[in-house]
Each structure stands twice: as C-alpha cells, then as structure tokens.
Scaffold this motif. Structure first.
Motif, PDB file in Angstrom:
ATOM      1  N   GLY A  51       0.793  -1.228   0.000  1.00 49.02           N
ATOM      2  CA  GLY A  51       0.000   0.000   0.000  1.00 49.02           C
ATOM      3  C   GLY A  51       0.816   1.264   0.000  1.00 49.02           C
ATOM      4  O   GLY A  51       0.499   2.230  -0.684  1.00 49.02           O
ATOM      5  N   SER A  52       1.916   1.285   0.755  1.00 48.45           N
ATOM      6  CA  SER A  52       2.725   2.493   0.829  1.00 48.45           C
ATOM      7  C   SER A  52       3.384   2.811  -0.508  1.00 48.45           C
ATOM      8  O   SER A  52       3.551   3.972  -0.870  1.00 48.45           O
ATOM      9  N   HIS A  53       3.732   1.787  -1.286  1.00 44.39           N
ATOM     10  CA  HIS A  53       4.349   2.026  -2.581  1.00 44.39           C
ATOM     11  C   HIS A  53       3.358   2.654  -3.557  1.00 44.39           C
ATOM     12  O   HIS A  53       3.671   3.632  -4.227  1.00 44.39           O
ATOM     13  N   GLN A  54       2.152   2.096  -3.618  1.00 48.28           N
ATOM     14  CA  GLN A  54       1.147   2.656  -4.522  1.00 48.28           C
ATOM     15  C   GLN A  54       0.783   4.075  -4.113  1.00 48.28           C
ATOM     16  O   GLN A  54       0.582   4.939  -4.956  1.00 48.28           O
ATOM     17  N   ASP A  55       0.704   4.333  -2.805  1.00 46.86           N
ATOM     18  CA  ASP A  55       0.361   5.667  -2.328  1.00 46.86           C
ATOM     19  C   ASP A  55       1.440   6.666  -2.723  1.00 46.86           C
ATOM     20  O   ASP A  55       1.138   7.777  -3.166  1.00 46.86           O
ATOM     21  N   ALA A  56       2.709   6.296  -2.590  1.00 44.75           N
ATOM     22  CA  ALA A  56       3.809   7.194  -2.967  1.00 44.75           C
ATOM     23  C   ALA A  56       3.789   7.474  -4.469  1.00 44.75           C
ATOM     24  O   ALA A  56       4.007   8.614  -4.898  1.00 44.75           O
ATOM     25  N   GLY A  60       3.146  11.130  -6.136  1.00 44.51           N
ATOM     26  CA  GLY A  60       4.139  11.681  -7.054  1.00 44.51           C
ATOM     27  C   GLY A  60       3.527  12.075  -8.390  1.00 44.51           C
ATOM     28  O   GLY A  60       3.830  13.140  -8.934  1.00 44.51           O
ATOM     29  N   LEU A  61       2.657  11.216  -8.927  1.00 48.20           N
ATOM     30  CA  LEU A  61       2.013  11.527 -10.205  1.00 48.20           C
ATOM     31  C   LEU A  61       1.062  12.710 -10.073  1.00 48.20           C
ATOM     32  O   LEU A  61       0.979  13.560 -10.969  1.00 48.20           O
ATOM     33  N   ASN A  62       0.357  12.805  -8.946  1.00 48.92           N
ATOM     34  CA  ASN A  62      -0.528  13.955  -8.730  1.00 48.92           C
ATOM     35  C   ASN A  62       0.279  15.251  -8.631  1.00 48.92           C
ATOM     36  O   ASN A  62      -0.122  16.284  -9.170  1.00 48.92           O
ATOM     37  N   GLU A  63       1.420  15.204  -7.964  1.00 44.69           N
ATOM     38  CA  GLU A  63       2.298  16.374  -7.855  1.00 44.69           C
ATOM     39  C   GLU A  63       2.802  16.769  -9.237  1.00 44.69           C
ATOM     40  O   GLU A  63       2.854  17.943  -9.590  1.00 44.69           O
ATOM     41  N   TRP A  64       3.174  15.784 -10.027  1.00 42.82           N
ATOM     42  CA  TRP A  64       3.669  16.027 -11.386  1.00 42.82           C
ATOM     43  C   TRP A  64       2.610  16.768 -12.210  1.00 42.82           C
ATOM     44  O   TRP A  64       2.898  17.762 -12.857  1.00 42.82           O
ATOM     45  N   LYS A  65       1.382  16.257 -12.160  1.00 36.60           N
ATOM     46  CA  LYS A  65       0.307  16.845 -12.956  1.00 36.60           C
ATOM     47  C   LYS A  65      -0.065  18.240 -12.478  1.00 36.60           C
ATOM     48  O   LYS A  65      -0.314  19.135 -13.278  1.00 36.60           O
TER      49      LYS A  65
END
Length: 93
Positions: A51-56, A60-65
């Motif tokens: 879970g922690s990997h998918q959350d990170a 990260g992708l949300n920050e990128w966008k």
C-alpha cells in the motif's frame, strides 16, 4: 545464495524441499534468527506490504500533474517527461 542461484537457473544441487527444517537447524547452530522479511525463508515471505508504494506513486504523479513539471527533481537523476512523438516512440521501444 544457493536459492538465488536456483532462481537464475543454476542448480546448486541442494534440497530445499523442507526450508523450514533448514531454518531451524541454522538458528539452532548459529544462535541467530532469520529476519522476518528475509527473502525465501523469513516468516513474512508471503506477506505483501504494498500500500505504501502505490500511495507514494499516486502522490508523485498527482504532484507532477498539478505543477506541470518538465522533469523530476532528484539529486542523482534528471528524468525528463516525453514531450515529442519521437521521444515517446524512443521510450516505448
């Protein structure tokens, strides 16, 4: 090490059919314990903590966008987002 060799197609000529017995002998003879997360033999070897990997990755992708970044900021790497068809084709090949 022998199990790593076996996973890469090299037969170490050892019988691992009862790995738990091997672990018990190891712990009894050395006085050391096998860490719970030890590959192949640790007691949590079949437990997933993903879970922690998918959350990170999601964060990260949300920050990128949200910030329209052209590259990831990292001390050791500079990863540029593909912006052209030629660059996208190169990355997918």
């Amino acid at each position: 090490m022998a199990l790593n060799l076996y996973m890469h197609g090299i037969d170490p000529k050892l019988d691992f059919s009862n790995l738990n017995a091997i672990l018990e002998v190891y712990e009894r003879c050395t006085g050391m314990t096998v860490p719970a997360r030890q590959p192949y033999g640790g007691e949590l070897v079949f437990t997933a903590f993903s879970g922690s990997h998918q959350d990170a990755i999601r964060k990260g992708l949300n920050e990128w966008k949200s910030n329209e970044r052209s590259h990831w900021t990292c001390r050791t790497w500079r990863l540029t987002r593909p912006t052209s068809a030629a660059n996208t084709a190169r990355l997918s090949a």
